[in-house]
Write a protein that holds these residues in place. Structure first.
Motif, PDB file in Angstrom:
ATOM      1  N   PHE A 170      59.335  21.376  30.777  1.00 42.92           N
ATOM      2  CA  PHE A 170      57.948  21.441  30.354  1.00 42.92           C
ATOM      3  C   PHE A 170      57.664  22.786  29.693  1.00 42.92           C
ATOM      4  O   PHE A 170      58.019  23.836  30.224  1.00 42.92           O
ATOM      5  CB  PHE A 170      57.001  21.284  31.542  1.00 42.92           C
TER       6      PHE A 170
ATOM      7  N   PHE B 133      48.282  25.190  30.168  1.00 39.24           N
ATOM      8  CA  PHE B 133      48.265  23.827  29.671  1.00 39.24           C
ATOM      9  C   PHE B 133      49.704  23.384  29.438  1.00 39.24           C
ATOM     10  O   PHE B 133      50.457  24.044  28.728  1.00 39.24           O
ATOM     11  CB  PHE B 133      47.481  23.746  28.356  1.00 39.24           C
ATOM     12  N   PHE B 134      50.047  22.249  30.032  1.00 39.66           N
ATOM     13  CA  PHE B 134      51.414  21.768  29.970  1.00 39.66           C
ATOM     14  C   PHE B 134      51.580  20.677  28.914  1.00 39.66           C
ATOM     15  O   PHE B 134      50.683  19.857  28.688  1.00 39.66           O
ATOM     16  CB  PHE B 134      51.837  21.197  31.320  1.00 39.66           C
ATOM     17  N   GLY B 135      52.762  20.665  28.298  1.00 35.56           N
ATOM     18  CA  GLY B 135      53.119  19.580  27.405  1.00 35.56           C
ATOM     19  C   GLY B 135      53.631  18.387  28.192  1.00 35.56           C
ATOM     20  O   GLY B 135      53.767  18.450  29.403  1.00 35.56           O
ATOM     21  N   PRO B 136      53.954  17.302  27.494  1.00 39.68           N
ATOM     22  CA  PRO B 136      54.402  16.076  28.157  1.00 39.68           C
ATOM     23  C   PRO B 136      55.828  16.151  28.667  1.00 39.68           C
ATOM     24  O   PRO B 136      56.257  15.284  29.429  1.00 39.68           O
ATOM     25  CB  PRO B 136      54.265  15.021  27.069  1.00 39.68           C
TER      26      PRO B 136
END
Lengths: 114, 116
Positions: free
Chosen positions: A91, A104-107
């Motif tokens: 991530f 904020f995290f990506g998929p």
């Protein structure tokens, strides 16, 4: 709403090969991170990056790992010679500020090493 | 050392019930805590955060409670819905004297299942 994006969503590679995982953080964010999550386990910190240099890294982030911000939008994680135990979800995250700030995290990118 | 752990690995509730997810942390230097929700195949999604100078913070249907005396964090979800079913992680940022650049230490996770 702005979001962190990651490519590819799934990467399959042979042991010993190099892989590059790509991330586009939120555009006005200044701090960037990579985390990994082995299947069924907790999310683990790998590295943080600010002002074009690594600001902190974990013991997982050894010489086989490197990060780069090659241009104004991308943030990459390179694994030089993959091992079976590198198989995990990776991530990318970004935040406007460093400590004590929402990340904020990506998929994620699922890396499978065969 | 640094560690964040959860008391309950799974929690099963009926729709409409209130849910409470607990987390223990051991690093007394931690000054910022976050709850993340992770749905299957997705990245962690921010729910709510709290700083160490507070003991309670409320959001929409969620409340985080921080007890620094016993190093305990909890997430309360009111009127739980099937869409709340996910894995919930607590995370801490130990910005001791400004030495952290946002390194988050995550707990093991609690699986919340909401039955309609």
């Amino acid at each position: 709403e702005p979001e962190v994006t990651q490519t590819p969503s799934h990467q399959v590679t042979q042991m010993g090969q190099e892989v590059i995982l790509r991330c586009v953080p939120i555009s006005n964010h200044l701090y960037f991170y990579w985390y990994r999550q082995i299947l069924g386990q907790k999310v683990e910190f790998l590295v943080s990056f600010y002002n074009n240099e690594i600001s902190e890294k974990s013991e997982i982030f050894d010489d086989q790992f490197s990060v780069e911000r090659p241009d104004g939008s991308n943030f990459t994680l390179k694994i030089r010679s993959t091992k079976l135990e590198d198989s995990a979800m990776y991530f990318c995250a970004s935040s406007l500020q460093g400590a004590d700030n929402e990340q904020f995290f990506g998929p994620g990118t699922r890396l499978t090493v065969l | 050392g640094e560690s964040v752990g959860l008391h309950l690995p799974t929690l099963s509730v009926q729709e409409g019930d209130n849910s409470i997810i607990n987390c223990a942390y051991s690093n007394s230097a931690s000054d910022y805590f976050i709850w993340y929700k992770q749905e299957s195949g997705k990245g962690p999604q921010f729910i709510i955060d709290i700083r160490s100078n507070m003991d309670k913070r409320q959001g929409q249907r969620v409340t985080v409670l921080l007890n620094k005396t016993v190093k305990h964090l909890s997430l309360q979800i009111a009127a739980t819905q099937p869409g709340d079913s996910a894995v919930y992680f607590c995370a801490e940022d130990a910005n001791a004297g400004g030495t952290s650049y946002g390194k988050l230490t995550f707990g093991q996770g609690t699986i919340l299942t909401v039955h309609p």
